[in-house]
Each structure stands twice: as C-alpha cells, then as structure tokens.
Enzyme design. Structure first.
Site, PDB file in Angstrom:
ATOM      1  N   TYR A 163     -17.541 -24.449  35.969  1.00  0.00           N
ATOM      2  CA  TYR A 163     -18.817 -24.561  35.346  1.00  0.00           C
ATOM      3  C   TYR A 163     -19.998 -23.790  36.275  1.00  0.00           C
ATOM      4  O   TYR A 163     -19.938 -24.087  37.383  1.00  0.00           O
ATOM      5  CB  TYR A 163     -18.958 -26.498  35.264  1.00  0.00           C
ATOM      6  N   ASP A 244     -20.665 -19.060  43.396  1.00  0.00           N
ATOM      7  CA  ASP A 244     -21.413 -20.106  43.407  1.00  0.00           C
ATOM      8  C   ASP A 244     -21.634 -21.228  44.003  1.00  0.00           C
ATOM      9  O   ASP A 244     -20.663 -21.872  44.094  1.00  0.00           O
ATOM     10  CB  ASP A 244     -21.094 -20.618  41.411  1.00  0.00           C
ATOM     11  N   LYS A 271     -29.384 -27.440  43.107  1.00  0.00           N
ATOM     12  CA  LYS A 271     -29.462 -28.768  43.564  1.00  0.00           C
ATOM     13  C   LYS A 271     -30.329 -29.382  45.208  1.00  0.00           C
ATOM     14  O   LYS A 271     -31.466 -28.941  44.814  1.00  0.00           O
ATOM     15  CB  LYS A 271     -27.903 -29.006  43.857  1.00  0.00           C
TER      16      LYS A 271
END
Ligand code: PLP
Length: 435
Positions: A163, A244, A271
């Site tokens: 994801y 990522d 984040k």
C-alpha cells in the site's frame, strides 16, 4: 456438524454478542453515524475508518488517551496509523504551532522554516535533496512519476498486498481506483521469483517501490536478503529503487533502511514527520531530484498550494529536532520490541494460534502460528477472530485498527503496556475454546 463448523458457529455467536453490546453501549456514535450517512457515502470520508456495525466517534484526546461520544475512555494504541507518534497535543508541538499561528499562516511565499525543516529531514534520513507534499500518497505519486521521467521507462514494480496511498493499493493485486501506471506485480520476500521478474522486464522497468516492512498489509518485515537483492538487481538493470518509509521511518533514527544498510535512490515519507499536521515528502539523490530545479530550462514542475505550509513546517521541525531525537527513537522502538515479545509470550503460553508481527513501535495481530512472509500469508489467517479481538479490545478500553494493527506513541508508558498485556491475557482466557 464438523469440529470446524462448530467452532465457526461459536465464533459467530461470540461476535453477535459483542456487537449487540457495542450497539447498546454506543448510542451517540450510532446517531452520528446515521447523520453522516446523509452527507458522506456510507457516512465515511476515509475508508480505513469504517467498520460494521458503525465506527466509534471520538470527541477528545490528550496524551495517549481518547474519549468517544458516549464517554468511554481508551488508551490510544493506534497512534493514527503511525502519524500520531507524538501523542495528542504534545506541549512542544503545541508551542511550535501557537508560535506559527502568531505570525500568520498561508503566506503564498517562501518562508524561513521550510529550509530548516528540509535540512533536518535530509540530515536525519541521509537525503541530498527533499521536496514536501501534503500526503504520503502525493509523495509516492511524485516519486513514481519522477523515476519514470528520469529513466525514460514506463513500468512500475509493486508488491502484492503493498500500500502506497489512496491510488496505490495492491491488496488482492490492485484496486480499480489506482493511478493508471503500467504495473508489474511481484511477491514480497520472494527473492528468486522477483529477481526473475526484474530480468524479464529489465529494459522497460523504471522503478521498484516497496516498504521495508509492509505496514497496512499486516506489519510484515522484508528480509534483509530480499532488500539487498532488490538493490543489486535494480542497479544492474538501470531501474530506481524507491523505499516507501511513510510508516517505517519511525523505526530507527535514520529510518528502517539505515538498519538494513540499503540505500535507495529515492525515499518517500509522510505521517508523523509533519508533527501531526498533513505531511508528505520525497527525496534522495540530487542528480534525480534536481530535475525539479526551477532554474533549469527543462525543469519539471511540482505544484502544491500547501507544500511549505507554515503549520506543518513548524510542527515537523519541532518534533524531529526537539522531541523524536535519535535517542527517543531508539527508546520507543525498544519499548515496542519488548511489548511484542511479551504479547507473543502470552500467546505461546496459552497455546493459542495467535501471534504479533512487526518491528519496534509497529505491531499487528494474526490468528495463525504459520510464518507470515507476505500479506497473502496474513490474509490466510482467521479474519473473524481478528474482528472478535478488535471488539474485545474496545471493550477493554484499547483503541486499535480494525485490521489488528497497533503502534506506540511517545506518551505510552509501562502502565499502558501492562493494560494491553492484561487485555490480551483476558482475551486468551475468555476465548480459549475458539483459539
Ligand atoms: N505509504 C504508506 C506505506 C502508507 O501506509 C500510507 C498511508 O497509510 C501512505 C503511503 C499514504 O499516505 P497518506 O495517507 O498520507 O496519503
């Protein structure tokens, strides 16, 4: 009835019972949900937050605690899917935001803070250049587009169950809403098959993108050999390696890549690094990133109204330099490692088909004793027990992701870890016949 169908019927009965209590105990969350369905599809604006029969609505949070619309108190073991690392309204972040607000926001101009924040991010994660975005999705979109332009190749290798944002979901292979790139789908942690696939697509492969530990797919770490193979093979065929680290950069002072010793061409972030404000970033080798240098006649454009917004720049800078120092990162992840080992010890002692995977401050529960090497292994584990675990934890005042993921935020201490361990022990005892 076979033993399996008897057991399944018992799990269904237990689930019905906990959900009935949930509905009765949360009338205000239910009312909010009903109202929301009139103005948002299914009452929802962020898919991951939806679960049946309806999601709890939170109204207040402080430190590592939250309170819902019906007055229940929770220890926040979700930590906003890793973005809430600092806890709620950390005083240092709060002071940085207050100071920023006092000087006005939305300048529509370059500002002093973005340079300091960019330097802090570059130094921390070993980047030569960085650019800011507003989300991890956007960071990955830009990094993928950049890699395709830099290499002049079309194909993007991704991993089943990975994801990388709202338009980069690869659970079950992909999603109809994904950005329409030419994807090559590989299997996480499968060294030989992935090596072969890279060789097969060598001439057209622009990049390989992956998390060094798959987060949303169940906290599944990549083996070091797998990542070193990817580094060697991408270099061999002239493709870029993009890591990522939107979630995993919190797992060590220099991100998880610094532990594994693999240096990617580009890294993406998001984040917690924005201090709890909207945030994304991508960066890495100057030679690649400098394609965005606006002084060049052939410069690539990269717009974004809020890319250097002063609230994110201020909160992020204060967080990274004054709060989540290298020592704080090491301590938080040591706490997470100890907690995961403790919970796995309880599962083992109970002889339950249940385990917690992860690294440091990120963990996820799976109802199987089989090894979990990729998200497909995680999907094979019992999903109904995971749902039961979720509702049982809520009843114990533990807030976690419906999919069984938990992360530690800085205000979580020994008392909160003890509370979680006690809740897990009670689950193991109360649900013994189902596990
Ligand atoms: N990459 C990873 C690994 C993520 O876990 C996420 C979000 O969960 C993203 C990218 C997307 O970030 P955002 O939600 O900020 O767009």
């Amino acid at each position: 009835m076979s033993e399996t169908s008897l057991r399944n019927a018992s799990i269904d009965a237990a689930l019905n019972e906990v959900k009935e209590a949930y509905v009765t105990g949360n009338p205000n969350s239910l009312a909010r949900y009903v109202e929301a369905t009139g103005v948002m599809p299914g009452g929802n604006t962020r898919t991951v937050l939806h679960y049946a029969p309806f999601p709890l609505a939170m109204t207040r949070a402080a430190g590592c605690r939250m309170w819902d619309a019906d007055g229940h108190e929770f220890v926040d073991f979700l930590g906003e899917y890793t973005a809430g690392l600092y806890g709620h309204s950390h005083p240092v972040i709060r002071a940085a935001l207050d100071k920023a607000l006092d000087s006005g926001i939305s300048y529509g101009a370059s500002n002093m803070t973005e340079v300091r924040f960019a330097r802090a991010v570059c130094e921390r994660f070993g980047l030569e250049r960085v650019r800011f975005t507003n989300s991890g999705t956007e960071a990955n979109l830009l990094a993928i587009s950049l890699a395709r332009i830099y290499t002049r190749r079309p194909k993007v290798m991704v991993f089943n169950g990975g994801y990388h944002g709202a338009v980069f979901g690869f659970a079950g292979g992909g999603s109809p809403i994904n950005a329409p790139f030419d994807y090559v789908l590989a299997t996480y942690n499968d060294i030989e098959a992935t090596r072969t696939l890279i060789a097969e697509h060598a001439a057209a492969l622009a990049l390989v993108i992956l998390e060094p530990m798959i987060g949303s797919g169940g906290c599944v770490p990549a083996s070091h050999d797998f990542l070193h193979m990817l580094r060697a093979e991408t270099e061999r065929v002239g493709a870029l390696l993009v890591l990522d680290e939107v979630m995993t950069s919190r797992l060590a002072p220099g991100g998880l890549q610094s532990v594994i010793g693999v240096k990617p061409d580009l890294t993406t972030f998001g984040k917690y690094i924005g201090g709890g404000m909207s945030f994304g970033a991508f960066g890495g080798r100057a030679e690649i990133m400098d394609l965005f240098d606006p002084r060049r006649s052939d410069a690539l454009p990269h717009a974004g109204t809020f890319n250097n917004n002063i609230l994110t720049m201020s909160a992020g800078l204060a967080g990274l330099t004054d709060v989540y120092t290298a020592d704080a990162a090491r301590a938080l992840n040591a706490r997470g490692d100890a907690l995961r080992e403790r919970l796995n010890g309880l599962c083992k002692a109970a002889g339950a088909a249940m385990q917690f995977t992860g690294i440091g401050s990120m963990l996820a529960v799976h109802f199987t004793t089989a090894p979990i090497r990729n998200p497909a292994d995680a999907a094979k584990a019992d999903q109904k027990l995971k749902e039961l675990f979720f509702f049982d934890m809520l009843a114990h005042g533990i807030w976690l992701a419906r999919r069984g993921m938990m992360t530690l935020c800085l205000p979580i201490g020994d008392a909160e870890c003890d509370k979680l361990a006690a809740a897990v022990q009670e689950f193991l005892e109360a649900r013994r016949s189902l596990l």
